[in-house]
Design an enzyme around this catalytic site. Structure first.
Site, PDB file in Angstrom:
ATOM      1  N   CYS A  32      -5.737  89.713 145.307  1.00 44.09           N
ATOM      2  CA  CYS A  32      -5.677  91.126 145.718  1.00 44.09           C
ATOM      3  C   CYS A  32      -6.924  91.864 145.325  1.00 44.09           C
ATOM      4  O   CYS A  32      -6.932  93.011 145.752  1.00 44.09           O
ATOM      5  CB  CYS A  32      -4.414  91.787 145.325  1.00 44.09           C
ATOM      6  SG  CYS A  32      -3.019  90.398 145.749  1.00 44.09           S
ATOM      7  N   HIS A  71      -3.733  99.128 144.598  1.00 48.61           N
ATOM      8  CA  HIS A  71      -3.256  97.986 145.409  1.00 48.61           C
ATOM      9  C   HIS A  71      -1.885  98.233 145.827  1.00 48.61           C
ATOM     10  O   HIS A  71      -0.797  98.684 145.153  1.00 48.61           O
ATOM     11  CB  HIS A  71      -3.375  96.767 144.423  1.00 48.61           C
ATOM     12  CG  HIS A  71      -2.684  95.476 145.180  1.00 48.61           C
ATOM     13  ND1 HIS A  71      -2.872  95.066 146.363  1.00 48.61           N
ATOM     14  CD2 HIS A  71      -2.130  94.456 144.569  1.00 48.61           C
ATOM     15  CE1 HIS A  71      -2.583  93.849 146.684  1.00 48.61           C
ATOM     16  NE2 HIS A  71      -1.679  93.555 145.694  1.00 48.61           N
ATOM     17  N   ASN A  95       2.554  93.743 151.085  1.00 52.10           N
ATOM     18  CA  ASN A  95       1.259  93.467 150.337  1.00 52.10           C
ATOM     19  C   ASN A  95       0.238  92.416 151.137  1.00 52.10           C
ATOM     20  O   ASN A  95       0.773  91.402 151.762  1.00 52.10           O
ATOM     21  CB  ASN A  95       1.663  92.592 149.150  1.00 52.10           C
ATOM     22  CG  ASN A  95       0.614  92.296 148.252  1.00 52.10           C
ATOM     23  OD1 ASN A  95      -0.807  92.470 148.648  1.00 52.10           O
ATOM     24  ND2 ASN A  95       0.957  91.639 147.025  1.00 52.10           N
TER      25      ASN A  95
HETATM   26  N1  ACO Z   1      16.699  89.903 148.601  1.00 49.12           N
HETATM   27  C1  ACO Z   1      17.818  89.889 147.870  1.00 49.12           C
HETATM   28  N2  ACO Z   1      17.762  89.614 146.392  1.00 49.12           N
HETATM   29  C2  ACO Z   1      16.485  88.879 146.169  1.00 49.12           C
HETATM   30  C3  ACO Z   1      15.347  88.973 146.479  1.00 49.12           C
HETATM   31  C4  ACO Z   1      15.285  89.318 148.206  1.00 49.12           C
HETATM   32  N3  ACO Z   1      14.447  89.154 148.924  1.00 49.12           N
HETATM   33  N4  ACO Z   1      14.592  88.424 145.989  1.00 49.12           N
HETATM   34  C5  ACO Z   1      14.963  88.045 144.923  1.00 49.12           C
HETATM   35  N5  ACO Z   1      16.269  88.593 144.815  1.00 49.12           N
HETATM   36  C6  ACO Z   1      17.251  88.382 143.672  1.00 49.12           C
HETATM   37  C7  ACO Z   1      16.695  87.422 142.661  1.00 49.12           C
HETATM   38  O1  ACO Z   1      17.406  86.205 143.017  1.00 49.12           O
HETATM   39  C8  ACO Z   1      17.696  87.810 141.383  1.00 49.12           C
HETATM   40  O2  ACO Z   1      18.825  87.738 141.226  1.00 49.12           O
HETATM   41  P1  ACO Z   1      19.795  87.126 140.177  1.00 49.12           P
HETATM   42  O3  ACO Z   1      19.571  88.501 139.442  1.00 49.12           O
HETATM   43  O4  ACO Z   1      20.960  86.890 140.534  1.00 49.12           O
HETATM   44  O5  ACO Z   1      18.882  86.140 139.504  1.00 49.12           O
HETATM   45  C9  ACO Z   1      17.329  89.390 141.720  1.00 49.12           C
HETATM   46  O6  ACO Z   1      17.249  89.660 143.025  1.00 49.12           O
HETATM   47  C10 ACO Z   1      16.436  90.093 140.891  1.00 49.12           C
HETATM   48  O7  ACO Z   1      15.271  89.368 141.050  1.00 49.12           O
HETATM   49  P2  ACO Z   1      13.671  89.905 140.385  1.00 49.12           P
HETATM   50  O8  ACO Z   1      12.841  88.667 140.628  1.00 49.12           O
HETATM   51  O9  ACO Z   1      14.042  89.880 138.667  1.00 49.12           O
HETATM   52  O10 ACO Z   1      13.548  91.334 141.177  1.00 49.12           O
HETATM   53  P3  ACO Z   1      12.536  92.382 140.620  1.00 49.12           P
HETATM   54  O11 ACO Z   1      13.173  93.471 140.396  1.00 49.12           O
HETATM   55  O12 ACO Z   1      11.575  91.773 139.484  1.00 49.12           O
HETATM   56  O13 ACO Z   1      11.482  92.309 141.951  1.00 49.12           O
HETATM   57  C11 ACO Z   1       9.421  91.777 142.946  1.00 49.12           C
HETATM   58  C12 ACO Z   1      10.915  91.241 142.409  1.00 49.12           C
HETATM   59  C13 ACO Z   1       9.670  92.566 144.188  1.00 49.12           C
HETATM   60  C14 ACO Z   1       8.921  90.400 143.267  1.00 49.12           C
HETATM   61  C15 ACO Z   1       8.778  92.280 141.732  1.00 49.12           C
HETATM   62  O14 ACO Z   1       8.946  91.553 140.423  1.00 49.12           O
HETATM   63  C16 ACO Z   1       7.327  92.369 142.216  1.00 49.12           C
HETATM   64  O15 ACO Z   1       6.786  93.137 142.907  1.00 49.12           O
HETATM   65  N6  ACO Z   1       6.305  91.860 140.996  1.00 49.12           N
HETATM   66  C17 ACO Z   1       5.022  91.957 141.106  1.00 49.12           C
HETATM   67  C18 ACO Z   1       4.433  91.554 142.470  1.00 49.12           C
HETATM   68  C19 ACO Z   1       3.004  91.773 142.805  1.00 49.12           C
HETATM   69  O16 ACO Z   1       2.295  92.682 142.133  1.00 49.12           O
HETATM   70  N7  ACO Z   1       2.152  90.982 143.124  1.00 49.12           N
HETATM   71  C20 ACO Z   1       0.710  91.344 143.226  1.00 49.12           C
HETATM   72  C21 ACO Z   1      -0.297  90.130 143.627  1.00 49.12           C
HETATM   73  S1  ACO Z   1       0.266  89.445 145.061  1.00 49.12           S
HETATM   74  C22 ACO Z   1      -1.257  88.345 145.335  1.00 49.12           C
HETATM   75  O17 ACO Z   1      -1.966  88.174 144.392  1.00 49.12           O
HETATM   76  C23 ACO Z   1      -1.261  87.612 146.539  1.00 49.12           C
END
Ligand code: ACO
Length: 337
Positions: free
Chosen positions: A123, A264, A294
């Site tokens: 990214c 980003h 993204n």
């Molecule tokens: N739908 C429903 N539930 C989901 C989904 C989904 N699509 N995905 C995960 N869950 C569930 C998980 O299983 C978890 O359930 P549990 O509590 O029963 O275990 C719950 O939702 C919470 O999951 P988390 O991973 O803790 O959710 P979080 O609030 O952290 O959000 C996310 C996840 C959106 C990926 C976030 O962490 C994020 O945006 N991280 C940064 C990503 C980023 O910036 N990437 C940049 C670089 S990308 C690149 O370089 C190509």
């Protein structure tokens, strides 16, 4: 622990002469995803801010999208393809492992004089390309550069993994850099950094020399993006805040001088956290991830072009671009428009 390059002093100033972007036609909504994996529009929207993303057609490659975006940027810059001297494509989804996607773009643009190569910084790639090309121009090696962030992430997405497949999309964005006239704006400061201790947080494990895709492992999704989302989130906020602060300070500016921050486009909660920590009001932060998700290296480039064309900043305004991605990598740029 990490290495970083910092600033830039030269009599030659470099401006952004034009921007462009391209998004594939096909829109994939959250509701459509909810029909194929265990997720919901409500979860995706509240956790990420994403409503829909674009998906490239089967025969539409990264270089095709890059070329469309590049043509628009060249047109706005008033620069003919045959006068382009340097093309850098930032991508983690090249058309082929070799040659570089930039070579296909050079061919399709007819930019036959240009030196062309790719960089892989996820990214952060578009702002890595901005810093590198700025340096190459200020050193006297080139007078202009076409930088492009382009991705077909749909080709490296595990469509059965709800934790990643809801996040990504396809697209391309481009910008033309050239030597600035005295009365024109310029790129004031750039920053980039890497922490290779954190490669495990976000990667595509297979398809390279470490883990080739073979007939034995082909069904294991090793060629798709995997991410430890929560960890990535934490580092993203800290690194982007620090990088943005550095370029603001090095430009002799205060946060209140910034007319537009273009971050980003990964997660609205990350963007809100950065705006908050930089003390920049939300209305000065450009967001389009609701439409595109993204798109990795393309994301900030597409946002830059949309902000430019929608009048989010005007001549003389100060803007800050800031990114974060796999590597881990991060980068920022402060620009007087
Ligand atoms: N739908 C429903 N539930 C989901 C989904 C989904 N699509 N995905 C995960 N869950 C569930 C998980 O299983 C978890 O359930 P549990 O509590 O029963 O275990 C719950 O939702 C919470 O999951 P988390 O991973 O803790 O959710 P979080 O609030 O952290 O959000 C996310 C996840 C959106 C990926 C976030 O962490 C994020 O945006 N991280 C940064 C990503 C980023 O910036 N990437 C940049 C670089 S990308 C690149 O370089 C190509």
């Amino acid at each position: 622990m990490f290495r970083r390059m910092s600033e830039d002093t030269s009599a030659i100033q470099v401006c952004i002469a034009g921007t462009g972007s391209y998004l594939p036609e096909r829109i994939l909504t959250n509701a459509e995803l909810a029909a194929t994996v265990d997720t919901s529009d409500e979860w995706i929207l509240s956790r990420t801010g994403i409503r829909e993303r674009r998906i490239a057609a089967a025969g539409e490659f990264t270089s095709h999208m890059a070329t469309h975006a590049a043509r628009k940027a060249l047109e706005q810059a008033g620069l003919a393809a045959e006068d382009v001297e340097l093309i850098i494509v930032a991508t983690i989804t090249p058309d082929t492992p070799t040659p570089a996607t930039a070579c296909y773009v050079q061919q399709s643009l007819g930019a036959s004089r240009a030196v062309a190569f790719d960089i892989s910084a996820a990214c952060s790639g578009f702002l890595y390309a901005m810093k590198i090309s700025k340096r190459l121009i200020t050193s006297g090696a080139f007078t202009n550069a076409l930088i492009i962030g382009a991705e077909k992430l749909s080709a490296v997405t595990n469509w059965e993994d709800r934790s990643t497949c809801v996040l990504f999309g396809d697209g391309a964005g481009a910008a033309v850099l050239r030597i600035a006239a005295p009365e024109e704006g310029s790129i004031l400061a750039t920053e980039m950094g890497t922490d290779g201790n954190l490669t495990h947080l976000l990667n595509i494990p297979g398809g390279g020399t470490a883990c080739p895709i073979t007939s034995e492992n082909v069904g294991q999704h090793l060629g798709t993006l995997t991410m430890m989302g929560k960890e990535v989130f934490k580092h993203a906020v800290n690194r982007m805040k620090e990088a943005a602060e550095k370029v603001i300070e090095r430009s002799g500016l205060q946060p209140e001088d910034i007319a537009c921050v273009i971050p980003h486009q990964a997660n609205l909660r990350i963007i809100d956290a950065i705006a908050d920590r930089l003390a920049v009001p939300n209305e000065r932060v450009f967001v389009n991830l609701d439409k595109y998700g993204n798109t990795s290296a393309a994301a900030v480039a597409i946002a830059f072009d949309e902000a430019n064309r929608s009048g989010a900043f005007k001549r003389g305004d100060h803007i800050v671009l800031v990114v974060f991605g796999a590597g881990l990598t991060w980068a920022a740029a402060a620009i007087r428009w």
